[in-house]
Design a protein around this motif. Structure first.
Motif, mmCIF file in Angstrom:
data_model
loop_
_atom_site.group_PDB
_atom_site.id
_atom_site.type_symbol
_atom_site.label_atom_id
_atom_site.label_comp_id
_atom_site.label_asym_id
_atom_site.label_seq_id
_atom_site.Cartn_x
_atom_site.Cartn_y
_atom_site.Cartn_z
ATOM 1 N N MET A 126 29.031 40.756 36.546
ATOM 2 C CA MET A 126 30.367 40.771 35.948
ATOM 3 C C MET A 126 30.774 39.334 35.654
ATOM 4 O O MET A 126 30.491 38.431 36.428
ATOM 5 N N GLN A 127 31.464 39.151 34.537
ATOM 6 C CA GLN A 127 31.836 37.806 34.108
ATOM 7 C C GLN A 127 33.350 37.634 34.080
ATOM 8 O O GLN A 127 34.084 38.524 33.685
ATOM 9 N N SER A 128 33.780 36.446 34.487
ATOM 10 C CA SER A 128 35.188 36.068 34.427
ATOM 11 C C SER A 128 35.278 34.719 33.719
ATOM 12 O O SER A 128 34.585 33.770 34.087
ATOM 13 N N ILE A 129 36.137 34.663 32.722
ATOM 14 C CA ILE A 129 36.293 33.442 31.932
ATOM 15 C C ILE A 129 37.646 32.824 32.236
ATOM 16 O O ILE A 129 38.678 33.488 32.153
ATOM 17 N N GLY A 130 37.615 31.535 32.606
ATOM 18 C CA GLY A 130 38.837 30.800 32.916
ATOM 19 C C GLY A 130 39.290 29.982 31.723
ATOM 20 O O GLY A 130 38.490 29.252 31.124
ATOM 21 N N THR A 131 40.566 30.118 31.375
ATOM 22 C CA THR A 131 41.136 29.361 30.259
ATOM 23 C C THR A 131 42.415 28.671 30.713
ATOM 24 O O THR A 131 43.120 29.155 31.596
ATOM 25 N N ASP A 132 42.709 27.540 30.061
ATOM 26 C CA ASP A 132 43.943 26.821 30.385
ATOM 27 C C ASP A 132 45.085 27.289 29.489
ATOM 28 O O ASP A 132 44.917 28.211 28.678
ATOM 29 N N SER A 133 46.244 26.664 29.613
ATOM 30 C CA SER A 133 47.427 27.110 28.867
ATOM 31 C C SER A 133 47.281 26.926 27.357
ATOM 32 O O SER A 133 47.988 27.567 26.587
ATOM 33 N N LYS A 134 46.366 26.070 26.922
ATOM 34 C CA LYS A 134 46.103 25.893 25.490
ATOM 35 C C LYS A 134 45.117 26.921 24.960
ATOM 36 O O LYS A 134 44.862 26.981 23.763
ATOM 37 N N GLY A 135 44.535 27.717 25.869
ATOM 38 C CA GLY A 135 43.535 28.707 25.475
ATOM 39 C C GLY A 135 42.122 28.150 25.493
ATOM 40 O O GLY A 135 41.173 28.841 25.111
ATOM 41 N N ASP A 136 41.958 26.909 25.950
ATOM 42 C CA ASP A 136 40.633 26.310 26.033
ATOM 43 C C ASP A 136 39.900 26.822 27.270
ATOM 44 O O ASP A 136 40.479 26.903 28.357
ATOM 45 N N GLN A 137 38.635 27.130 27.100
ATOM 46 C CA GLN A 137 37.815 27.584 28.221
ATOM 47 C C GLN A 137 37.543 26.416 29.161
ATOM 48 O O GLN A 137 37.133 25.348 28.725
ATOM 49 N N VAL A 138 37.787 26.624 30.447
ATOM 50 C CA VAL A 138 37.506 25.589 31.449
ATOM 51 C C VAL A 138 36.295 25.951 32.311
ATOM 52 O O VAL A 138 35.607 25.066 32.810
ATOM 53 N N SER A 139 36.038 27.244 32.485
ATOM 54 C CA SER A 139 34.896 27.668 33.299
ATOM 55 C C SER A 139 34.535 29.119 33.012
ATOM 56 O O SER A 139 35.361 29.896 32.528
ATOM 57 N N VAL A 140 33.284 29.436 33.324
ATOM 58 C CA VAL A 140 32.781 30.807 33.222
ATOM 59 C C VAL A 140 32.049 31.106 34.516
ATOM 60 O O VAL A 140 31.177 30.333 34.935
ATOM 61 N N PHE A 141 32.418 32.195 35.155
ATOM 62 C CA PHE A 141 31.778 32.616 36.402
ATOM 63 C C PHE A 141 31.115 33.968 36.194
ATOM 64 O O PHE A 141 31.700 34.869 35.588
ATOM 65 N N ASP A 142 29.910 34.097 36.717
ATOM 66 C CA ASP A 142 29.200 35.370 36.717
ATOM 67 C C ASP A 142 28.924 35.739 38.172
ATOM 68 O O ASP A 142 28.417 34.911 38.938
ATOM 69 N N PHE A 143 29.263 36.976 38.522
ATOM 70 C CA PHE A 143 29.057 37.474 39.882
ATOM 71 C C PHE A 143 28.185 38.718 39.819
ATOM 72 O O PHE A 143 28.456 39.629 39.040
ATOM 73 N N GLU A 144 27.151 38.735 40.653
ATOM 74 C CA GLU A 144 26.322 39.926 40.783
ATOM 75 C C GLU A 144 26.843 40.727 41.967
ATOM 76 O O GLU A 144 26.708 40.315 43.119
ATOM 77 N N TRP A 145 27.464 41.855 41.668
ATOM 78 C CA TRP A 145 27.990 42.740 42.699
ATOM 79 C C TRP A 145 26.955 43.817 43.012
ATOM 80 O O TRP A 145 26.300 44.340 42.114
ATOM 81 N N THR A 146 26.830 44.156 44.282
ATOM 82 C CA THR A 146 26.001 45.281 44.688
ATOM 83 C C THR A 146 26.941 46.326 45.291
ATOM 84 O O THR A 146 27.881 46.000 46.002
ATOM 85 N N ILE A 147 26.655 47.566 44.970
ATOM 86 C CA ILE A 147 27.431 48.676 45.530
ATOM 87 C C ILE A 147 26.459 49.736 46.040
ATOM 88 O O ILE A 147 25.352 49.887 45.502
ATOM 89 N N LYS A 148 26.861 50.432 47.093
ATOM 90 C CA LYS A 148 26.051 51.550 47.596
ATOM 91 C C LYS A 148 26.944 52.488 48.388
ATOM 92 O O LYS A 148 27.966 52.073 48.950
ATOM 93 N N LEU A 149 26.522 53.739 48.423
ATOM 94 C CA LEU A 149 27.223 54.747 49.224
ATOM 95 C C LEU A 149 27.018 54.441 50.698
ATOM 96 O O LEU A 149 25.902 54.121 51.125
ATOM 97 N N LYS A 150 28.082 54.531 51.463
ATOM 98 C CA LYS A 150 27.957 54.384 52.914
ATOM 99 C C LYS A 150 27.575 55.732 53.490
ATOM 100 O O LYS A 150 28.011 56.786 53.012
ATOM 101 N N SER A 151 26.774 55.688 54.554
ATOM 102 C CA SER A 151 26.385 56.962 55.161
ATOM 103 C C SER A 151 27.327 57.394 56.241
ATOM 104 O O SER A 151 28.149 56.743 56.714
#
Length: 151
Positions: A126-151
């Motif tokens: 999943m990606q999250s893009i950070g922008t400042d008040s001018k709309g300029d991109q300051v950073s891009v973060f990508d996170f790999e999430w894992t999900i599973k059913l609990k037993s």
């Protein structure tokens, strides 16, 4: 959707106090998008007078993780979630109000559907893009999430 910005921000106060005290807040959330914000202040700055990268990471991760939490709650299943990996790119000094936007709600919904249907864990970037008040991109973060059913 059961989650609201005020519920998530209250959760921050009690369960993620470092993010709360650094000024990280959920601005809005729906089935497909979560927007978080954080304002550069003395308390969350680095020695170069811009926002410390870890504060940006907290706000970015929250924008992705809140979507995962919301979809898990909606599924009414007992599903665990964990960040397995992350990467970031910084393109400009982060000063002023920084807004992080994740548009991956549909991706999350599909992964949870597959987890419930197959019983097998899933991973998703999943990606999250950070922008400042001018709309300029300051950073891009990508996170790999894992999900599973609990037993």
């Amino acid at each position: 959707m059961a989650l609201s910005p005020s519920k998530l921000n209250t959760f921050l106060f009690f369960k993620l106090p470092s993010a709360f005290w650094c000024g990280v807040r959920v601005q809005s959330i729906n089935d497909s998008v979560c927007i978080t914000k954080v304002t550069h202040k003395w308390f969350n700055q680095n020695p170069f007078k811009s926002m410390y990268f870890a504060v940006q990471a907290m706000a970015a991760e929250l924008s992705t993780g809140a979507l995962v939490v919301a979809q898990i709650q909606e599924s009414k299943k007992n599903i665990s979630m964990l960040v397995a990996n992350n990467k970031a790119t910084f393109t400009k000094k982060a000063t002023g109000k920084i807004v992080f936007t994740c548009n991956d709600g549909a991706l999350t919904k599909e992964a949870i559907r597959k987890t419930i249907e197959t019983g097998e864990g899933q991973t998703m970037w999943m990606q999250s893009i950070g922008t400042d008040s001018k709309g300029d991109q300051v950073s891009v973060f990508d996170f790999e999430w894992t999900i599973k059913l609990k037993s």
